[in-house]
Structure formats: C-alpha cells, structure tokens
Design a protein around this motif. Structure first.
Motif, PDB file in Angstrom:
ATOM      1  N   UNK A  53       0.808  -1.214   0.000  1.00 44.80           N
ATOM      2  CA  UNK A  53       0.000   0.000   0.000  1.00 44.80           C
ATOM      3  C   UNK A  53       0.841   1.265   0.000  1.00 44.80           C
ATOM      4  N   UNK A  54       2.165   1.141  -0.075  1.00 45.17           N
ATOM      5  CA  UNK A  54       3.020   2.331  -0.080  1.00 45.17           C
ATOM      6  C   UNK A  54       2.746   3.164  -1.321  1.00 45.17           C
ATOM      7  N   UNK A  55       2.595   4.466  -1.104  1.00 47.07           N
ATOM      8  CA  UNK A  55       2.356   5.384  -2.210  1.00 47.07           C
ATOM      9  C   UNK A  55       3.598   5.466  -3.081  1.00 47.07           C
ATOM     10  N   UNK A  56       3.399   5.419  -4.401  1.00 46.14           N
ATOM     11  CA  UNK A  56       4.509   5.593  -5.342  1.00 46.14           C
ATOM     12  C   UNK A  56       4.402   6.960  -5.997  1.00 46.14           C
ATOM     13  N   UNK A  57       3.199   7.308  -6.472  1.00 48.07           N
ATOM     14  CA  UNK A  57       3.046   8.603  -7.119  1.00 48.07           C
ATOM     15  C   UNK A  57       1.592   8.913  -7.410  1.00 48.07           C
ATOM     16  N   UNK A  58       1.350  10.153  -7.785  1.00 48.88           N
ATOM     17  CA  UNK A  58      -0.001  10.622  -8.109  1.00 48.88           C
ATOM     18  C   UNK A  58       0.005  11.119  -9.543  1.00 48.88           C
ATOM     19  N   UNK A  59      -0.984  10.708 -10.314  1.00 46.94           N
ATOM     20  CA  UNK A  59      -1.095  11.131 -11.712  1.00 46.94           C
ATOM     21  C   UNK A  59      -1.837  12.462 -11.755  1.00 46.94           C
ATOM     22  N   UNK A  60      -1.124  13.512 -12.122  1.00 43.37           N
ATOM     23  CA  UNK A  60      -1.718  14.847 -12.120  1.00 43.37           C
ATOM     24  C   UNK A  60      -2.058  15.280 -13.528  1.00 43.37           C
ATOM     25  N   UNK A  61      -3.260  15.801 -13.708  1.00 47.25           N
ATOM     26  CA  UNK A  61      -3.621  16.313 -15.033  1.00 47.25           C
ATOM     27  C   UNK A  61      -5.109  16.393 -15.271  1.00 47.25           C
ATOM     28  N   UNK A  62      -5.870  15.476 -14.697  1.00 43.19           N
ATOM     29  CA  UNK A  62      -7.315  15.527 -14.917  1.00 43.19           C
ATOM     30  C   UNK A  62      -7.920  16.754 -14.250  1.00 43.19           C
ATOM     31  N   UNK A  63      -8.977  17.283 -14.881  1.00 41.19           N
ATOM     32  CA  UNK A  63      -9.644  18.457 -14.337  1.00 41.19           C
ATOM     33  C   UNK A  63     -11.043  18.143 -13.851  1.00 41.19           C
ATOM     34  N   UNK A  64     -11.255  16.932 -13.395  1.00 41.88           N
ATOM     35  CA  UNK A  64     -12.562  16.576 -12.877  1.00 41.88           C
ATOM     36  C   UNK A  64     -12.425  15.308 -12.063  1.00 41.88           C
ATOM     37  N   UNK A  65     -13.545  14.865 -11.487  1.00 39.35           N
ATOM     38  CA  UNK A  65     -13.516  13.614 -10.713  1.00 39.35           C
ATOM     39  C   UNK A  65     -13.044  12.477 -11.615  1.00 39.35           C
ATOM     40  N   UNK A  66     -12.224  11.601 -11.082  1.00 33.09           N
ATOM     41  CA  UNK A  66     -11.758  10.441 -11.839  1.00 33.09           C
ATOM     42  C   UNK A  66     -12.633   9.266 -11.455  1.00 33.09           C
ATOM     43  N   UNK A  67     -13.327   8.718 -12.432  1.00 31.86           N
ATOM     44  CA  UNK A  67     -14.306   7.659 -12.155  1.00 31.86           C
ATOM     45  C   UNK A  67     -13.741   6.260 -12.361  1.00 31.86           C
TER      46      UNK A  67
END
Lengths: 363, 131
Positions: free
Chosen positions: A62-76
């Motif tokens: 469960x260790x965090x590796x990274x966050x995907x940044x770029x979407x401009x709305x809720x990710x479904x």
C-alpha cells in the motif's frame, strides 16, 4: 490464540475512492491504482481546484509511489496494464488519459463527448477500451493515438464498466440495467442480459472465463463466454462491488452497510465480515496473488485486508505466542519489538475511528 | 461459551502515504531500469549530471542486484565459509531486513546436521551457490 484482522489504511485520498485496480504480477511485484472523486489534500498549493487524483501504490504494502496529475474533474475509473508500465484513467472532464506508470508522465489525452467512466487495456497494451455517459464504447489504438477510435453503439443508458474478455476477442459492457457481450472483430452485439435492478459492478476472471456482477443485494456469477448464470449469493445489504479470489475459493463484497463480507465461493457460506470503513464501500478487488484484497470507500480511504488472517505477508507479520505463556512472545529475529499496546494503537490509528469499530470475525 | 481472546495481527509499519510536496514517481526509483529510454550512465548526454547522482545510481543498481541475488538463493544449497577455516553447507531460507542473520535449514556442520539454524552475518566470511 486467535488472530484478528488488522486492516491497513492507505492515506492520501481524502475524497471518496470510487475505483481501484491491480496490475498483474511483474518482476517488481504488483501495483495498485485508485481513483477518487474530488480534490486531494496532499498538494496544498493546488487546493481550490477540485479534481480527482489517481494514485499508484505498491500492491502488497500500500506504499504510495506517485499521483497522476492532469485531470480536471472527478476520476471515475482507473486501470493498469498487465506489467504496470502504463495506467489509464477515465474522468468527468470528458477525457480518458493514458499515463507512463513508471515516470508518472501523461502520455495521451483522449477526448470524449461526455463523462468517461471506464477504461481497460488489452493484454498486449496495444488497445484501450473506454465507455461513459455518451453510451458509446470506443476502442483506441495506442500505437496510433491520432487516429479516430472505433465506436460501438447500442447501449441505451450510460456505460458504467467495459472490459475486454476471451483473450481480447470480445468485450463486456454494463450500463444501468444491462450487461452486453460484443464481438471485437465484427463490433456487433453477441448477447445481452437484463436486470431489474441497477448493475453496480462487474469483474472479469480470465481463468475460467467467469463474470462477477453485482446488483441490489445480489452477487452473481456468469459465464463470460455465454453469459449463462453459474450461481448467485444474496448479501445482507446492497452490494456495490465484489471480487472473486484467483483460486476461486473465496469472494469478497462490500456495499452500503460499510461492511466487507468474505464468502466461501463453493458453499456460499459467509466466512468473515469486517467493519472498519465509515462510509459505503465502492470497490473491492483481490490482489493478483490472492493474498490480500483492497477496498475503496466513500470515507476517502483505501484499505488492505489479509485473505488469511495472521499470515506473514507484506506489512503483516505473524508472531506466534510461546507455549504456556500468556503474553505475546517477543519476536526472535531482531526487528523492532511491537508491544501489544502499540499494536492496538496501530490498529486504531488505522481505523480512523470516530466510534469504536471492533471487526466481527465469524470463524 | 466465552468469546475467544483475539490479538490483532502485528504489522511492521503503516503504508507510506504521499510525501506532501511532490507527485512522487522517484526518478531513480526501483523501476527506472525497466524503461528502455534510460541511457547508460557513461553515454548520458546531460552535462549537469553530477558525479553524485551517477554514484547514487550505481549504488542503487548494485544494491538491487544484491537483493535479487538473495532472492535467487532461496531454496538452494549454499556453502558458507566461516571463521577459522570452517565450511558449512545448508539450504538457504531468508535473511532478515538488515541482512544480519541468515535463516537456513539442513545445516551440515562438522558435528552433525541442524534442521533449522540462524547464521550470524558477522560469522560469515563468504558464501557461494549455484543457481
């Protein structure tokens, strides 16, 4: 002395976790991607913009590796390809995005005409299937991102989930009240199933070609090839997601009563149930090795649960008590001692409890 | 019937969360070697690449290679050279987190075979095995 489940809470999302997916088993282990509905808090300078932040984590810890940044709305919707080198996300900003899952860089933005809800890679990662509120299934050739996708129409309500099946020769898609099977080559509908209640989730198990569908309180298993029913179980509450263990011994399910249920797949007997989330559970999936399952909830947390409680795996460390001793034995190999008080603290920190949540284990 | 006393499964630590200041995906992260675009260190055209980060990359690669060698040893027959010319052979099981102890089974010692044993790393001079 019996052991009780210590769920591991993965921090980071503060908004409802609506989708999660595991990769296959890679030389670097396996990975987990999760999608959440709105603004995450972990990058304070970006707060004020409310968008979902899909996160990649190491699957067994469960260790965090990274966050995907770029979407401009809720990710479904969020998914990984088999070797976890690529990720795909589906969002309310009318786009699906493909990402490099090693660097976190955005590779492609695929424009749609409405909210995108679901994404799935083929086994060879050459094609991406998308579906959403515009009721169309789209197939993108990832080697030709500029080319127009192939479109399959036929659904009469928004598509909630779309999956490749039968070695990518067929497509399964679910909207509110139907599940449809399509032939990839001819792009035509092969069969469909109708439901009286809203279909909440769908999972495809390639080995054995099994389809897991949840609707109402039912957890139903169908053949992915013929859509013929195999069996179904009823849960005590409305179920939002269910997952079948890779060896088909167990299934886990979660829904509106905030609890996770574990059933014996063969007999349908309820084996264990756990409280711990303090919101409805939206998604639950077994890891590819079946050793743990992950749950995502409206409460903004992702939690990892052991399939076999007490087994040493990932961050869980089994310590056997010595015979004739009432106390927990000190670990023999030199890693930091964890007293029982500290363990209780870890367990309660994990639960983020406002009210007590002692897990019910029905052995 | 009494409710059985249960103890919570111990955990080594909690899962690590986001670092709060970056998007993650450490550039020299564990999966970096998988990417075909990453050039060999010697051919790297980036002029600013400091000696320090080259060294760090080399250290990380060597560490990873060592850890993989330990993984490859699991279940195999390993022969250890200990102090004072003592040689023993055993089936390798695991090491602990700091590689301070080697957990082995069927340890063949000069005074008999030990079913399970812990070899202290400080007692080991070298070890060898055939994969």
């Amino acid at each position: 002395m019996a052991m009780r489940q210590t769920p591991l809470t993965c921090s980071g999302h503060t908004r409802p976790v609506v989708d999660l997916a595991f990769s296959g088993i890679t030389p670097y282990g396996y990975f987990l991607i999760s999608a959440c509905k709105g603004a995450g808090q972990h990058l304070p300078r970006l707060s004020g913009q409310h968008y979902g932040k899909p996160m990649l984590r190491q699957g067994d810890t469960g260790d965090w590796i990274g966050t995907f940044l770029g979407h401009k709305g809720a990710v479904w919707g969020a998914t990984l390809n088999k070797d976890a080198t690529k990720a795909a996300t589906a969002a309310a900003d009318f786009t699906a995005k493909v990402w490099d899952a090693v660097s976190g860089d955005e590779l492609m933005t695929l424009a749609h005409k409405h909210i995108v809800k679901t994404v799935d890679f083929t086994q060879d990662s050459n094609y991406l299937l998308t579906g959403g509120q515009d009721k169309l299934l789209r197939i993108y050739d990832l080697n030709k991102p500029e080319a127009e996708p192939k479109e399959i129409s036929g659904h009469t309500s928004g598509i909630k989930k779309a999956l490749w099946c039968s070695e990518d020769k067929q497509i399964l898609s679910a909207d509110d009240k139907t599940v449809r099977l399509w032939d990839h080559a001819t792009m035509t509908e092969v069969k469909s199933l109708n439901f009286n209640m809203s279909v909440s989730s769908m999972e495809y198990i390639p080995e054995g070609e099994i389809l897991v569908i949840t609707y109402g309180r039912s957890i139903a298993f169908h053949s992915a090839v013929s859509l013929d029913p195999i069996k179904s179980f009823e849960a005590p509450a409305t179920i939002n997601s269910a997952s079948l263990h890779p060896e088909k011994e167990f299934l886990v399910a979660g829904g509106e009563d905030f609890k996770l249920y574990k059933y014996d797949y063969n007999s349908g007997e309820e084996l264990e149930s756990y409280k711990g989330h303090f919101g409805p559970i939206h998604c639950v999936r077994f890891s590819p090795d079946g050793e743990l399952y992950a749950s995502g909830s409206e409460d903004g947390t992702l939690r990892l649960w052991q399939t076999v409680v007490g087994k040493t795996y990932g961050l869980w460390k089994c310590v056997l008590p010595e015979e004739d001793s009432g106390e927990l034995a000190k670990p023999k190999i030199g890693f930091p001692e964890t007293t029982e008080e500290e363990l209780e603290e870890i367990a309660s920190e994990n639960s983020d409890c406002i009210y007590p949540s002692a897990p019910d284990v029905k052995a | 019937m009494q409710t059985p006393v249960t103890i919570p499964v111990p955990v080594l630590r909690l899962p690590r969360g986001p670092d709060g200041f970056s998007r993650g995906f450490a550039p020299d992260g564990r999966r970096a070697p998988l990417r075909p675009e990453v050039p060999e260190i010697q051919e790297c055209p980036i002029a600013q690449e400091s000696l320090e980060s080259q060294e760090q990359r080399a250290r990380a690669a060597l560490r990873e290679r060592y850890l993989r060698s330990l993984l490859a040893m699991v279940g195999h027959q390993v022969s250890f050279t200990l102090h004072e010319g003592v040689r023993v052979a055993a089936h390798f099981g695991a090491t602990d987190l700091d590689v301070a102890n080697f957990y082995v089974s069927q340890l063949q010692t000069p005074i008999g075979v030990q079913a399970e044993a812990l070899l202290r790393c400080s007692d080991i001079i070298s070890y060898t095995f055939k994969p």
